[in-house]
Design a protein around this motif. Structure first.
Motif, PDB file in Angstrom:
ATOM      1  N   TYR A 154       0.930  -1.342   0.060  1.00 19.06           N
ATOM      2  CA  TYR A 154      -0.045   0.094  -0.055  1.00 19.06           C
ATOM      3  C   TYR A 154       0.876   1.304   0.023  1.00 19.06           C
ATOM      4  CZ  TYR A 154      -4.268  -2.770   0.867  1.00 19.06           C
ATOM      5  OH  TYR A 154      -5.071  -3.771   0.759  1.00 19.06           O
ATOM      6  N   ALA A 172      -1.213   5.515  10.764  1.00 16.86           N
ATOM      7  CA  ALA A 172      -0.013   4.703   9.960  1.00 16.86           C
ATOM      8  C   ALA A 172       1.163   5.459  10.062  1.00 16.86           C
ATOM      9  CB  ALA A 172      -0.425   4.729   8.384  1.00 16.86           C
ATOM     10  N   LEU A 192      -4.198   5.602   5.170  1.00 17.40           N
ATOM     11  CA  LEU A 192      -5.070   5.039   6.428  1.00 17.40           C
ATOM     12  C   LEU A 192      -5.877   6.362   6.776  1.00 17.40           C
ATOM     13  CD1 LEU A 192      -5.821   2.418   7.782  1.00 17.40           C
ATOM     14  CD2 LEU A 192      -4.325   3.143   9.498  1.00 17.40           C
ATOM     15  N   LEU A 195      -7.157   0.590   4.672  1.00 14.84           N
ATOM     16  CA  LEU A 195      -6.023   1.054   3.990  1.00 14.84           C
ATOM     17  C   LEU A 195      -6.329   1.106   2.432  1.00 14.84           C
ATOM     18  CD1 LEU A 195      -4.052  -2.075   5.501  1.00 14.84           C
ATOM     19  CD2 LEU A 195      -3.187   0.528   5.621  1.00 14.84           C
TER      20      LEU A 195
END
Length: 257
Positions: A32, A58, A165, A177
């Motif tokens: 991601y 995050a 996030l 996510l």
């Protein structure tokens, strides 16, 4: 799916739980996070106080990777213990918990002690995640840590984690996510005494010192992220003789930092 996995992981003993969680997080970040780190040449070799803007849950895990191989302790809010996802994530990094929005003197004392013992500590001076992406006014506690520890202070700026996030006000444990480009910019270290001219004569010296520190974070951010510090006078980053670490790529980060 991830929520169910995290619930199962809570049943494991601590050591294997942390090992599995680290593997899960590594895979998640590879999938991601398109992460780019700039300014690694500014990282000191010894202990330092890192100050950074706060956008997402995050952030800590992103910064752990961006600052590797340095080992960093994170000052984090106690509410991260409330959900399985955030509680397990904090177990994979060195964490000092603090009660946001309150003068948590004990947590500040532990942060100072960690720095004096030669550890590095990262603080989010805003005291919580920005809901708009723009900088919030810094809390005074960061100035106390900087003053009492006497270590170099390193400004760090994050963009993109708020897209990777996003904040879910209704369910922090269910935050989802998304793929995102993340940029981490590291500025030159400075010392507490380097800020003396900026705070001279201030009615509230601790707040003025916290503001001076955050202006250096703001200087590393795009204008739309500068928030409370966009209209304040521009601060020239001080020259420093602080010893640097060699510039080395962190795991999973392109070498063209």
């Amino acid at each position: 799916m991830l929520t169910a996995l995290f619930s199962l992981l809570t049943l494991l003993p601590a050591r294997p739980r942390r090992a599995v969680m680290r593997q899960v997080i590594d895979r998640v970040w590879k999938r991601y996070a398109d992460m780019h780190v700039q300014g690694r040449e500014h990282l000191p070799l010894g202990p330092a106080l890192y100050v950074c803007n706060h956008l997402s849950n995050a952030d800590g895990l992103t910064l752990q990777r961006a600052l590797a191989p340095l080992r960093i302790w994170f000052l984090a809010g106690v509410k991260l213990r409330q959900t399985a996802m955030t509680r397990l994530a904090t177990e994979t990094v060195e964490t000092l918990f603090i009660r946001p929005g309150s003068p948590d003197i004990e947590a500040l004392r532990r942060a100072v002690e960690a720095l004096k013992k030669g550890r590095s500590v990262l603080v989010f001076p805003e005291g919580g995640r920005s809901r708009t992406g723009a900088l919030l006014r810094a809390k005074k506690g960061v100035s106390l840590i900087a003053h009492r520890s006497g270590v170099p202070i390193v400004p760090v700026a994050l963009t993109g984690t708020e897209r990777m996030l996003p904040i879910d006000e209704r369910n922090m444990g269910g935050e989802r996510l998304h793929r995102a480009r993340i940029t981490v910019r590291i500025g030159p270290p400075f010392r507490w005494e380097d800020l003396s001219e900026e705070v001279h004569g201030a009615d509230d010296s601790r707040q003025a010192m916290a503001d001076a520190m955050m202006r250096r974070v703001a200087a590393l951010l795009p204008p739309e992220y500068q928030g409370e510090y966009r209209q304040l006078p521009e601060t020239r980053l001080p020259a420093t003789g602080t010893q640097r670490a060699p510039s080395v790529p962190s795991p999973g980060v392109p070498s063209s930092h």
